[in-house]
Design an enzyme around this catalytic site. Structure first.
Site, short mmCIF file in Angstrom:
data_model
loop_
_atom_site.label_atom_id
_atom_site.label_comp_id
_atom_site.label_asym_id
_atom_site.label_seq_id
_atom_site.Cartn_x
_atom_site.Cartn_y
_atom_site.Cartn_z
N GLY A 1 -16.08 2.94 3.51
CA GLY A 1 -14.78 3.60 3.44
C GLY A 1 -13.95 3.22 2.24
N HIS B 1 -10.31 -5.18 -3.34
CA HIS B 1 -8.98 -5.51 -2.81
C HIS B 1 -9.09 -5.91 -1.35
CE1 HIS B 1 -9.72 -1.18 -2.41
NE2 HIS B 1 -9.04 -1.24 -1.27
N HIS C 1 -7.01 -5.67 2.11
CA HIS C 1 -5.87 -5.13 2.85
C HIS C 1 -5.33 -6.23 3.76
CE1 HIS C 1 -6.71 -0.71 2.24
NE2 HIS C 1 -7.92 -1.17 2.02
N ASP D 1 0.85 -1.19 0.00
CA ASP D 1 0.00 0.00 0.00
C ASP D 1 0.89 1.25 0.00
OD1 ASP D 1 -3.22 0.53 1.02
OD2 ASP D 1 -1.80 2.21 1.07
N ILE D 2 0.53 2.21 -0.81
CA ILE D 2 1.33 3.42 -0.96
C ILE D 2 1.28 4.28 0.31
CG2 ILE D 2 -0.42 5.00 -1.90
CD1 ILE D 2 1.61 5.62 -4.16
P1 AMP Z 1 -9.75 1.49 0.22
O1 AMP Z 1 -10.09 2.64 1.10
O2 AMP Z 1 -10.05 0.16 0.84
O3 AMP Z 1 -10.33 1.65 -1.16
O4 AMP Z 1 -8.17 1.51 0.12
C1 AMP Z 1 -7.47 1.92 -1.00
C2 AMP Z 1 -6.02 1.79 -0.64
O5 AMP Z 1 -5.27 1.88 -1.83
C3 AMP Z 1 -5.51 2.88 0.31
O6 AMP Z 1 -4.98 2.28 1.48
C4 AMP Z 1 -4.44 3.59 -0.51
O7 AMP Z 1 -3.34 4.00 0.26
C5 AMP Z 1 -4.07 2.53 -1.54
N1 AMP Z 1 -3.55 3.04 -2.80
C6 AMP Z 1 -4.09 3.99 -3.59
N2 AMP Z 1 -3.35 4.17 -4.70
C7 AMP Z 1 -2.31 3.29 -4.60
C8 AMP Z 1 -1.20 3.00 -5.43
N3 AMP Z 1 -0.98 3.64 -6.60
N4 AMP Z 1 -0.32 2.06 -5.03
C9 AMP Z 1 -0.52 1.41 -3.86
N5 AMP Z 1 -1.55 1.64 -3.04
C10 AMP Z 1 -2.45 2.57 -3.39
#
Ligand code: AMP
Ligand code: ZN
Length: 118
Positions: A92, A99, A101, A30-31
């Site tokens: 959220g 995906h 986490h 995760d970024i």
């Molecule tokens: P969600 O709130 O469950 O949709 O989580 C989306 C997640 O994607 C967040 O934790 C972000 O930090 C992560 N995210 C968004 N863009 C990227 C990216 N380019 N590379 C890695 N993680 C990302």
């Protein structure tokens, strides 16, 4: 989905810190991590959210879950880890591509505090 960031990562069009890939799934860090280790398991196929899955997605959902403990161990989370799937705006979810986490390491806070940061 042409405008989906996780579809672009799956297609190799934008970079990610990848830890796993096969024909169906990709996993990357995760970024914006909320724990010492925090990665995402993502189907290459665009599925908007858990609320958009069907019985035909049984295989991909099973693969995603089975991969979590394997990658968690590879990432040093032998003592355990958390998983979260945010679904829809009310759940959220910010990236509208399904995906899981997977996160852990360091101090494990209370569930509610951790999820509030997702
Ligand atoms: P969600 O709130 O469950 O949709 O989580 C989306 C997640 O994607 C967040 O934790 C972000 O930090 C992560 N995210 C968004 N863009 C990227 C990216 N380019 N590379 C890695 N993680 C990302
Ligand atoms: Zn997508």
């Amino acid at each position: 989905m042409s405008n989906c960031i996780f579809c672009k990562i799956a297609a190799g069009e934008i970079p990610a810190n990848k830890i796993y890939e096969d024909d169906d799934l990709i996993a990357f860090h995760d970024i914006n991590p909320i724990a010492a280790v925090h990665f995402l398991i993502v189907p290459k196929q665009h599925i908007e959210s858990l609320a958009h899955t069907h019985p035909r997605d049984l295989g991909i959902l099973g693969k995603m879950l089975l991969l979590a403990p394997r990658l968690a161990a590879e990432q040093g989370l032998e003592s355990g880890f958390r998983t979260a799937i945010n679904t829809g705006k009310g759940g959220g979810q910010e990236v509208m591509h399904l995906h899981i986490h997977v996160f852990g390491g360091g101090k494990t806070g209370k569930m509610a505090d951790v999820l509030a940061k997702l």
